[in-house]
Scaffold this active site. Structure first.
Site, mmCIF file in Angstrom:
data_model
loop_
_atom_site.group_PDB
_atom_site.id
_atom_site.type_symbol
_atom_site.label_atom_id
_atom_site.label_comp_id
_atom_site.label_asym_id
_atom_site.label_seq_id
_atom_site.Cartn_x
_atom_site.Cartn_y
_atom_site.Cartn_z
ATOM 1 N N GLU A 145 85.582 -35.558 -5.336
ATOM 2 C CA GLU A 145 86.832 -35.459 -6.093
ATOM 3 C C GLU A 145 86.955 -36.661 -7.023
ATOM 4 O O GLU A 145 86.500 -37.759 -6.717
ATOM 5 C CB GLU A 145 88.029 -35.370 -5.139
ATOM 6 N N LYS A 146 87.542 -36.437 -8.180
ATOM 7 C CA LYS A 146 87.732 -37.501 -9.170
ATOM 8 C C LYS A 146 89.094 -38.155 -8.937
ATOM 9 O O LYS A 146 90.130 -37.579 -9.242
ATOM 10 C CB LYS A 146 87.640 -36.958 -10.593
ATOM 11 N N THR A 147 89.049 -39.335 -8.374
ATOM 12 C CA THR A 147 90.281 -40.047 -8.059
ATOM 13 C C THR A 147 90.878 -40.654 -9.318
ATOM 14 O O THR A 147 90.162 -41.172 -10.168
ATOM 15 C CB THR A 147 89.996 -41.162 -7.034
ATOM 16 N N ASP A 300 92.428 -36.094 -10.396
ATOM 17 C CA ASP A 300 92.485 -35.415 -11.690
ATOM 18 C C ASP A 300 91.172 -34.714 -12.023
ATOM 19 O O ASP A 300 90.738 -34.693 -13.175
ATOM 20 C CB ASP A 300 92.888 -36.377 -12.818
ATOM 21 N N GLY A 301 90.501 -34.161 -10.983
ATOM 22 C CA GLY A 301 89.325 -33.369 -11.268
ATOM 23 C C GLY A 301 88.193 -33.570 -10.289
ATOM 24 O O GLY A 301 88.396 -33.988 -9.139
#
Length: 489
Positions: A145-147, A300-301
């Site tokens: 996951e994009k933190t 966010d992604g």
């Protein structure tokens, strides 16, 4: 694309600079003096908060501990809203100073075999486009996951204390390639060789703030190890690098904290490795991992990283950044054309002057073209009066700053999409300042994000491709097993 207007950063237009010789003690001059003074005060305060005062000698790291004082979390401020200087204050980090920083930059340059020591040595992803589905099916990729945190490298450097004993110092390296000393316990070597603690080690990660029951906790989430005790791991497969990270860095560090609970109380931030999955585990990412992550910190992604390719400094086409279409952003240089105020009745020359309080008449957005700081204008920023007031309330210089922006769809009518929408039918909106960056996105990055926005790859489409990605992965494993078996015979 709008007509490109070139700007060389550093050669700012006259309206962005206030010259003392032009100021008169009139109401107009008084307004400009206030603006100039407030800007200068903001800069000085920011430097003080960041501790950006050079130390006096090359062995000054050993004295840093005595200079650090406990800091507090600014009221109502978290890692998503605080600026870089506030974050450094929060984690009790101190700028290394010119002399020490130059020395450490040279060391990192040698370890990573880079000639350009002044550039941030970390890898940068490209935006996910529809064409990347085939890439995920042809090659092994991992996903995490994009933190929504702040990116840093961590450098564990060798030093000598005042007693001529070897010690390990930790530095965070930001996107501007600035080095900040952090006063945390060193990372122990599992076999205590060649030193008791890790040195000549470089990790890649990001600072985030987790919201926990006991309060907020800042953590450094590590997603890669580049150099391990002087050994260059960048050419090794990603899963091998992550194995080194888990077994030889994170586990001994975690065991040390469990055996010495008092150490944890003095930590300015915790260190953890980031959860990584096979690229086809997208249902697990969207249905399990991301919902849990959003409860403790922002997301966010997704980030897809190729298992087979080496770690590359700069833009890496094998690291893919996916965001939902409405969350794609670009980092621009923001150049303001100030509103003009009417002449003051008491001003004898009746000259107009810049009104720094009013909403600017125009805010140009520029992307970086390299060379000697060349920028090209690609559009304007749309701001409301309320947004401008919020920006002013931050009390920081805004002219020629780096801002992260998103595209707002202006072709929406009564909540429904209008057919025939184009990239140019949208407008750029302000998301946040990027004080961690010195330059805006390069033109190639801008084009990549633009393509990603136009492709409009959704979560639903990712999930629809998950099974094909999994099947391709399994076929490669079966083929690999057959090759190994034939070689064995």
């Amino acid at each position: 694309m709008p007509n490109q207007e070139m700007l060389v950063r550093g050669c700012r237009s006259p309206e962005s600079i206030l010259c003392v010789r032009d100021l008169r003690i009139t109401p107009r001059a008084h307004c400009e003096l206030i603006h100039l003074a407030s800007t200068a005060i903001c800069v000085v305060v920011s430097l003080i908060h960041a501790g950006r005062v050079p130390y006096l000698n090359s062995r000054a790291e050993s004295a840093i501990d005595e200079q650090l004082s406990l800091s507090h979390n600014p009221v109502g401020t978290d890692i998503f809203t605080m600026n870089h200087d506030q974050l450094m204050e929060r984690i009790r980090a101190r700028w290394a100073g010119e002399e020490v920083q130059a020395k450490r930059q040279e060391e990192v340059g040698h370890l990573m075999q880079r000639n350009n020591w002044n550039k941030f040595p970390g890898a940068q992803p490209v935006s996910f486009a529809r064409s990347h589905f085939e890439e995920l099916k042809k090659h092994d990729y991992y996903v995490c996951e994009k933190t929504d945190g702040q990116r840093y490298l961590m450098y564990m450097a060798k030093g000598i204390n005042d007693f001529d004993q070897p010690v390990s110092y930790q530095y965070l390296i930001d996107r501007k390639n600035q080095y900040y000393y952090v006063d945390n316990p060193p990372f122990p070597n599992p076999d205590k060789r060649p030193e008791e603690f890790h040195i000549d080690t470089i990790l890649d990660g990001e600072l985030v703030e987790d919201r926990e029951r006991s309060g907020s906790v800042i953590k450094f989430l590590v997603f890669d190890v580049l150099i391990y005790n002087g050994k260059d791991l960048r050419s090794r497969p990603l899963d091998k690098r992550l194995g080194y990270l888990k077994m030889f860095i994170i586990k001994p560090y975690t065991d040390m904290l469990k055996a010495n609970p008092a150490y944890r109380k003095d930590l300015s931030f915790e260190v953890k490795d980031k959860d990584t999955e096979f690229a086809y585990a997208l249902h697990k990412m969207f249905e399990d991992i991301i919902p849990k992550v959003k409860e403790v910190h922002g997301n966010d992604g997704l980030i897809f990283t190729c298992r087979e390719t080496p770690y590359v400094s700069g833009t890496d086409k094998h690291i893919l950044k996916w965001k939902s279409p409405e969350e794609n952003t670009v980092d621009f240089l923001m150049h303001i054309t100030w509103a003009v105020a009417d002449p003051d009745p008491d001003d004898t020359d009746q000259a107009v002057y810049n009104d720094y309080d009013a909403l600017p008449s125009e805010i140009g957005l520029y992307i970086y073209h390299g060379n000697s700081g060349d920028y090209a204008r690609v559009g304007n920023l749309y701001l409301t009066e309320d947004e401008w007031e919020q920006i002013k309330s931050k009390g920081i210089p805004v002219q020629d700053s780096i801002v992260e922006c998103y595209l707002e769809d202006t072709s929406m009518a009564n909540g429904h999409s209008v057919n025939g929408e184009t990239f140019d039918s949208r407008r750029w909106r302000f998301h946040r300042f990027r004080e961690d960056k010195e330059e805006a996105n390069h033109v190639t990055t801008f084009q990549s994000v633009k393509a990603s926005i136009e492709d409009h790859v959704t979560e639903k489409e990712l999930l629809e491709h998950a099974e094909e990605i999994r099947a391709a992965w399994k076929r490669r494993r079966e083929e690999e097993a057959k090759r190994n078996k034939s070689v064995a015979h």
